[in-house]
Every structure is written in structure tokens, then in C-alpha cells.
Design a protein around this motif. Sequence first.
Motif, PDB file in Angstrom:
ATOM      1  N   UNK A 150       0.762  -1.083   0.035  1.00 19.37           N
ATOM      2  CA  UNK A 150       0.121   0.110  -0.121  1.00 19.37           C
ATOM      3  C   UNK A 150       0.649   1.335   0.060  1.00 19.37           C
ATOM      4  N   UNK A 151       2.382   1.088  -0.057  1.00 22.99           N
ATOM      5  CA  UNK A 151       3.169   2.357  -0.158  1.00 22.99           C
ATOM      6  C   UNK A 151       3.407   2.931   1.002  1.00 22.99           C
ATOM      7  N   UNK A 152       3.482   2.079   2.117  1.00 23.25           N
ATOM      8  CA  UNK A 152       3.877   2.615   3.349  1.00 23.25           C
ATOM      9  C   UNK A 152       5.127   1.856   3.999  1.00 23.25           C
ATOM     10  N   UNK A 153       6.063   2.768   4.544  1.00 27.01           N
ATOM     11  CA  UNK A 153       7.467   1.991   5.095  1.00 27.01           C
ATOM     12  C   UNK A 153       7.058   1.527   6.616  1.00 27.01           C
ATOM     13  N   UNK A 154       7.943   0.432   6.851  1.00 26.82           N
ATOM     14  CA  UNK A 154       7.705  -0.273   8.058  1.00 26.82           C
ATOM     15  C   UNK A 154       9.248  -0.281   8.637  1.00 26.82           C
ATOM     16  N   UNK A 155       9.479   0.214   9.898  1.00 25.54           N
ATOM     17  CA  UNK A 155      10.810  -0.327  10.668  1.00 25.54           C
ATOM     18  C   UNK A 155      10.412  -0.967  11.870  1.00 25.54           C
ATOM     19  N   UNK A 156      11.665  -1.553  12.357  1.00 23.97           N
ATOM     20  CA  UNK A 156      11.500  -2.403  13.629  1.00 23.97           C
ATOM     21  C   UNK A 156      12.733  -1.903  14.478  1.00 23.97           C
ATOM     22  N   UNK A 157      12.276  -1.693  15.713  1.00 27.24           N
ATOM     23  CA  UNK A 157      13.260  -1.217  16.940  1.00 27.24           C
ATOM     24  C   UNK A 157      13.499  -2.504  17.779  1.00 27.24           C
ATOM     25  N   UNK A 158      14.880  -3.245  17.856  1.00 27.84           N
ATOM     26  CA  UNK A 158      15.233  -4.101  18.369  1.00 27.84           C
ATOM     27  C   UNK A 158      16.402  -3.917  19.354  1.00 27.84           C
ATOM     28  N   UNK A 159      16.920  -4.500  20.273  1.00 29.00           N
ATOM     29  CA  UNK A 159      17.895  -4.198  20.950  1.00 29.00           C
ATOM     30  C   UNK A 159      19.456  -4.341  19.901  1.00 29.00           C
ATOM     31  N   UNK A 160      20.108  -3.386  20.666  1.00 24.13           N
ATOM     32  CA  UNK A 160      21.592  -3.418  19.992  1.00 24.13           C
ATOM     33  C   UNK A 160      21.691  -2.816  18.672  1.00 24.13           C
ATOM     34  N   UNK A 161      20.548  -1.881  18.314  1.00 22.85           N
ATOM     35  CA  UNK A 161      20.345  -1.152  17.114  1.00 22.85           C
ATOM     36  C   UNK A 161      21.183  -0.175  16.911  1.00 22.85           C
ATOM     37  N   UNK A 162      22.074   0.051  16.260  1.00 25.73           N
ATOM     38  CA  UNK A 162      22.859   1.450  16.196  1.00 25.73           C
ATOM     39  C   UNK A 162      21.686   2.792  15.905  1.00 25.73           C
ATOM     40  N   UNK A 163      22.247   3.823  16.264  1.00 21.02           N
ATOM     41  CA  UNK A 163      21.350   5.194  16.269  1.00 21.02           C
ATOM     42  C   UNK A 163      20.883   5.428  14.903  1.00 21.02           C
ATOM     43  N   UNK A 164      21.888   5.255  13.956  1.00 20.11           N
ATOM     44  CA  UNK A 164      21.359   5.546  12.611  1.00 20.11           C
ATOM     45  C   UNK A 164      20.248   4.880  12.072  1.00 20.11           C
ATOM     46  N   UNK A 165      20.227   3.388  12.616  1.00 16.73           N
ATOM     47  CA  UNK A 165      19.228   2.617  12.206  1.00 16.73           C
ATOM     48  C   UNK A 165      18.005   2.643  12.813  1.00 16.73           C
ATOM     49  N   UNK A 166      18.011   3.245  14.097  1.00 12.62           N
ATOM     50  CA  UNK A 166      17.001   3.565  14.923  1.00 12.62           C
ATOM     51  C   UNK A 166      16.419   4.688  14.380  1.00 12.62           C
ATOM     52  N   UNK A 167      16.985   5.672  13.978  1.00 14.27           N
ATOM     53  CA  UNK A 167      16.390   7.004  13.234  1.00 14.27           C
ATOM     54  C   UNK A 167      15.642   6.727  12.036  1.00 14.27           C
ATOM     55  N   UNK A 168      16.182   5.942  11.235  1.00 13.15           N
ATOM     56  CA  UNK A 168      15.642   5.297   9.985  1.00 13.15           C
ATOM     57  C   UNK A 168      14.047   4.588  10.290  1.00 13.15           C
ATOM     58  N   UNK A 169      14.351   3.839  11.279  1.00 16.74           N
ATOM     59  CA  UNK A 169      13.100   3.065  11.732  1.00 16.74           C
ATOM     60  C   UNK A 169      11.960   3.873  12.373  1.00 16.74           C
ATOM     61  N   UNK A 170      12.372   4.992  13.131  1.00 12.76           N
ATOM     62  CA  UNK A 170      11.317   5.983  13.602  1.00 12.76           C
ATOM     63  C   UNK A 170      10.953   6.921  12.516  1.00 12.76           C
TER      64      UNK A 170
END
Length: 906
Positions: A150-170
Motif C-alpha cells: 500500500x506504499x507505506x514504510x515499516x521499521x523495527x526497533x530491537x536491542x543493540x540497533x545503532x542510532x542511525x538504524x533507529x532513526x531510520x526506523x522511527x
Amino acid sequence: MFASLARALFGTANDRSLKAFQRRVPEINTLEAGIAPLDDAALAHKTVEFRERLAQGETLDGLLPEAFAVCREASKRVLGMRHFDVQLIGGMVLHSGKIAEMRTGEGKTLVATLAVYLNALSGKGVHVVTVNDYLARRDAEEMSRLYSFLGLTTGTIVPNLPDEARREAYACDITYGTNNEFGFDYLRDNMKYRLEEMVQRPFNHAIVDEVDSILIDEARTPLIISGPAEDSSELYRAVDAVIAEMVRDPATFDKDEKLRTAILTEAGSDRVEELLRNADVLNDGGLYDVQNVAVVHHVLQSLRAHTLFSRDVDYIVRDGKVTIIDEFTGRMMDGRRYSDGLHQALEAKEHVEVQQENQTLASITFQNYFRLYPKLSGMTGTAMTEADEFAEIYKLDVVEIPTNLPVARKDTDDEIYLDERQKFAAVVKLVEEIHKGGQPILVGTTSVEKSEALSALLKQDNIPHHVLNARFHEMEAAIVAQAGAPGAITIATNMAGRGTDIKLGGNVEMRIQQELAHITDPAELAAAEQAIRDEVSKNQAIVKAAGGLYVIGTERHESRRIDNQLRGRAGRQGDPGNSRFFVSLQDDLMRIFGSDRMTGMLQKMGMQDGEAIVHPWLNKALERAQKKVEARNFDMRKNTLKYDDVMNDQRKEVYAQRREFMMQDDVASLIVETREELILSLVDRYIPEKAFAEQWRTAELTDDVKRIFNLDLPIADWATEDGMDREQVAARIEDAAAQAQAVRTTNFGPDIMRYLEKQILLTTFDSVWKEHLHALDQLRQGIGLRAYGQKDPLNEYKHEAFQLFTFMLDEMRERVITLLARVEMAPPPEPHPLEGIGEFHPDPHVEGYASEPAQYVGAPAAVTAEPPSGGAILPDDPSTWGETPRNSLCPCGSGLKYKHCHGRHV
């Protein structure tokens, strides 16, 4: 009587809520005929169309019917599942900011997609909160197929994720993660030093799965980020040896299992003091003298560890570590630690490595974290029992959603036995009888110890079974997935199928995943898959004919929700099933909270060995006992929250002020204002208004000006001048301080000085806030004693917490100015100032458990450029920079590290 009559005439509040939602279902169903013919591209383009309409002023409520119809059609194509009408109602409940109570097996994960899709259209982000990492990953992986279609993006927050990956997920439209990770990210963000380093966006909408577990069970204690404190592991070991010897005599201590407290008797105090002296732990004064406060604390925590906490019930020892068992789910809480030294006391008791204690740097309760969201909703199978708490604490209403098919499960009255031995014998006998008929059985226990005791009894009778408890945590999904196979017997510790459905006949997808992972040939794989599907279909018919899943509870839990979760494993989606609970007078609920009159009555009735009492009245008596416990726990949580609300108001103010500092490129005017306020407060302190010059305390003022501003001023001489007054003294001190600051700015360069001012402001703010949190902890521990003086502890706490907050702000002003008056160029600090920070989520029933100290890197390096001897660093003249370390900030003032700026080609 009148209430029953009113409900019969007008319906319950739940009935009225359902009717309002049900009116919109036909509208969604009508749209299906127009949406079904659309091709995939046209269906996906609906998302773009919806967003354009929102931008033009339409509301999410107005888009709801079309958005739900589009999401349902996309689910049919991508997931092969079409939302039932009751699931549409569940989606509307979630969108409206309420809690949807849906029975097990009704497809809550699919229900959430409707509200998630609709609310993600705004582009502000939707957080889907789950109870563990496995569910976060699984749900995100499965449902992202639908959202991406449907054209939406999805991210996942799990432990030990670097800040850059967290920022992308949020930054994604939809973000999956656990309650702990979302909460810790909020705390970590408010310890960052630059806005661009923060990972979370402003909060919008959170949908909480297993909302009762997260907002009730885990919300009794806060999330904590902590740093290392002084090591006292040897003291824990020494005290443990003393307590281990002392507790052999029951006369030395009193314990209250209901309140989970243990205290020394007078004889116990004397005995402990004697043993501590013999062990050279107590050398100065008596046990309760002021200098031995720390020893008393260690003694009391060790006493609790030995008398209130049992191995294989509250915790297990695994790989040389004490690992907590969640009392509500039976799962191991890896990395979590009890707070306040209790975990160290347990480590000493079990003779494993005693890890270092920690001090709080930042904390927040789940209540106050989730109340930050403008819209909050949740779903679970069991929420009605806690509806009052959800309404009072979170302003959340609970709506009970009807099942898609009528519930066919038969719930039998509880059987009550005199002792545990008779109860377990009856359980084994029933298991044996049912097993012969091929009916799958799920047996729920309350602890690892009891699950293994029951397993041993079944082994004696050669009855095959699986045990699912904290020791076999890794096999949870696989064991539960096959718990519905013909004749399967599964013993589970308080976590029957949480997150994994028990399907009659077995779980096809799980079997394919487990058994066919080694097959690579497509034709062979397809044939093997079909063989499994045929076998499961055949087994499903066998199990249904046998009566479906039979759930046996071996004990009543303190909370009715836990019992209902276990019972709800049977009878999903109209399947047949049975449930029965076995209770003994030795069970914790009966022993601690039950009525002594009931116990006496049953014993007087002359019950024979192995005989059970079964009656609906007894079920109601048990339910009343559970309600009393739930009410008591609610009062405890509410009382804790009242105190935390005081700190929460201060926390919000501090975090808002901190963010404001970070948003400003130049805080020089704020520094000047702070300096002026500080000077005026000093002059007010030492030169009272309308006082004669002879009454001025000039020596003390001179000393403070020297200490704070690094200025040696002749204030005593000024006092002898004609016409000199306090305003002139303040003006002269301000002029001298401003001139000294101007000289420093010239030497450093304006850009570096501005950076330094901002960093000193932020780091000092963090330092005084940490000390303030410690002071509030200390205040909270002793404030209850004010009740003995006929004072309300909460009001006293509010008053003193405000005074401490005012003192914290005064202290911050003074420290900032003092540091700026003495700042010099310096080499980089080693080790990193925030090294060793850890994250904790205290355990609900003892003040807390926590996660393994995780390394956190977020503080900026100090300005460390080394100028040529005797010269100042000029941002525009690289020849003045000297040897600049690669990890230092570039002297040009860009804000980047030297290696990423002027030093990248060096």
C-alpha cells in the motif's frame, strides 16, 4: 436489582459502544464491490489519494470507511486473509483511542493493520508496541508485506540497533518495537547533545499489543538508565554468609508474604550484630549506628533474598548468572536485574559473580511514557478485569468485541483439595484419562519448580509430554505451535501460547518451517508441504471429534487475567474445548489471601484423602479473593504513580528546557543572563538592602566571587568609597566578569566559545539532574515516616521535591558560570564520560528488574585542539591550530570532528 433492570432495558455501556461502531460496518462492506475490481497499482495508489485528501482538510474519521475497505482488499491479496466484520469493529475501536478486548485466536494482529494503516496516512508515524522482540520482528515482517504493497514504510526497533538504524526506523510510517526499547530511546534521546543525534520523532499514535501486560503488569516500576556506582561485592558476600547462618533460626526474623517484606526480630538483630563482628564486617559502633547504614541495607536485602525469593520460582541460575523469571508470563527476563542491591544479594546467595551496583541517570514509568502519546490504544484478550485502572490512569475505555463465532468451550467448576499432593495426583489422573481419548492437553503451572514436579509425576506413569518453562524458553514457539496435535500434552508456565496460536491438529506454517528447511528442490518442497497440510487437516478432524483442546490450570493466580489467558487457549474461533482449574488449600493464593474461615470449614467437613469439593459458590469465593488482591495491587500502583507524577512534572520541564538549549545555536545571551542573576543573588546574600557599609559581609562576598568567577576583586575597598551602594557593587562585579569572559572568547575564538558554552550548559544540566534524581530517591524512601507525625507523606514529598528542584536550578547556574570562568584547552578525556551506562526495567513485584548495562555513546568530545605554544586558536587560520587530534572537534567551528572536516585528507 435496579442495575440489572437498567442493563436489560438500555443495554450495558459496552453494548452501546458496540452499536455505534457496528453502524459503520455496512458502509465498509458496501465499498468492497467497487474496490475489489481495482488492479494492484490502482489499489496501492489509493494511499496517495488519501494523503492528498488529508492535505486538503479531510479528517481520518472521514476517510475511515474507504481506508478500511482498501486495507481489507490489500490483506486478501497479500496475506490471503479477509477481515471479519468483528475485526473491522476492533479496528475502529483502536482508531478511536480505546482498548479492544478480543478473545484468543480472533486475529488481533490483523485487526491492528486497519487502525495502523489509517493513522499512518497522516505521515506522523504509528508505533506498534509488543511485549517481546520475537513478536516485534515477527509481526513487522509479516505485516510489512501488506503495508509496503500500500506504499507505506515499516521499521523495527530491537536491542543493540545503532542510532542511525533507529532513526531510520522511527522515520518510517509504521514502527514496531517493544515497550522497553521505545521507553529507553526516549530517555537516551534526552541525554543526547545535539538535536540531529536524537532518533525519535514527536509522538503521534501508539497501539499496544497485550496492553494489560505492558500497561498494568510491567508498569509498576520504571525504566532506568544507570551508570556504575561504587563496587561493594565483597560486602555482599560477607553479609550473605552471615544471613545464611542466621536464617536457620526462624526466631531471628519475621516475614510477611502478602506484603513481601522481611524484618529482623530483636533476637535477630543481636545475632546479626554478633556474627558481623565475628566476620570483621562491623568494627565501629552498633548495627544501627549512623556510620553503618550501608551495612544495614545490605543485611535487609540479603534477608529478603534468603527468605522471600526462591530459586526456580522467582529466578533461575543459568550460565553463572541469576536470571529473573517474569511472574506473569513465566519467561526468563534476560539481562533484567532487580534494583537497590537485591540482585547482588541473590548473586551472593547463589555463589555466582556479584556484579557492580548502579546509580540512576534517567528514569520514567510506563504510565508516564505512554501518556506522552496524543492518541493511545491497545488490544488484548483480557482487559475488562482491569477496566477501572485503564480508565483512571490512562483515560482509556475498554470495549469487549464479540467473537466471530460463538464460543463452544466448556468451563468446569474448580476442584478444591486439602493439600498439594492430592491436587497433583488428581491432575495426573485427569491427564491420563483425557490422553487416552486423543484429546490434546495444555497444563498451566505457576512456576518452573511446579512444572518440573508435575513433569516428574507424569514420567512415573510413562505419559509422554513437553515441558515449556523458563529453562526451555528458546523452544517456546515450536512447542506451543504443536500443542494442538492429537494426544499432545504440554506443561506451560504461565505463558500458554502468548504470541503463538494453539491450532487444533497442529500449526501448518511452523511445521513447514521446522521440517522442510533442508529441502531446496521446488517440486519436492511443494509435495512435502502438501503432505503436511493433508496430515494437519486429518489431525484437526480427529482433535475436534475428541473434544478440542483441554486446558488444565493447576493453581489460581493472583490475577484473574492470567487465569483467563490460560483458559482462552481453548475454544478459539468456535473450536470445541474444555477447561478446569485445580486448587489446594496450600496454594499461595489460598494460603496468603484466602479466608481462614473457608479453610476451617472445609477441614471440619471431614474431607477424605483425595476427595475434592466442587461448587459454583467456591468459584465465586475464589474470584472475590482475586478481586481483593487486584484491588490491593491497583492501590499500590496508583500510590507509586502519585509520587512519580511529581518527578514527571519536573522531568518534562527539564527535558523541554534541555531541548530548547539544543535548538539554540548561540546561548551567549542566556549565559550573560545567568551570570547577572547569580551576581544579584550573591549581592543580596551578603549586602542586605538598606544595610550600612559596615554591615556588609565583604570578605565572604570576595571569597565567593573568587570561587565562582575566578576574579580577585577589592570589594572591601569599594565599601569605603562615598556613595557606594549594592547596585554599584553588583555592576562592578558584572563588568569585571564580562571583561574576563570577553578575553576568553578572544583567546578561544567566538565559534569555539559558543560551542563550549552550549556543551557546558548541557553537561552541567545533566549532572545536576542526575544528582537531583538521587536526592528524590533518598527522599522517597524515608518520606513514609512523616505519617507518624500526622503529616501527609505525599504532600510533604511534593513540597520538599519542589525545594530540591529549586536548589537544583540554583546549583546549575553556579556550576555553569564557575566552569566557564576556568575553561581551558585540554586533551581528550579518557575514558568516555558516559562509558558504562546501562538500562534497567525494575521487576514489578520487588522494585524492579533491568536490562544488562548497555554501552551508550552519545556525548560530544571536549574541545581538545592544542594551540601552538603561547598562541590562541583562530578558526580562520589553520596555522594556529597546532596538532589537532583526529577525534576532536575541528577548530574551524564547523561542529564536525577534525577527521571528517579539515583533517579528512591528512
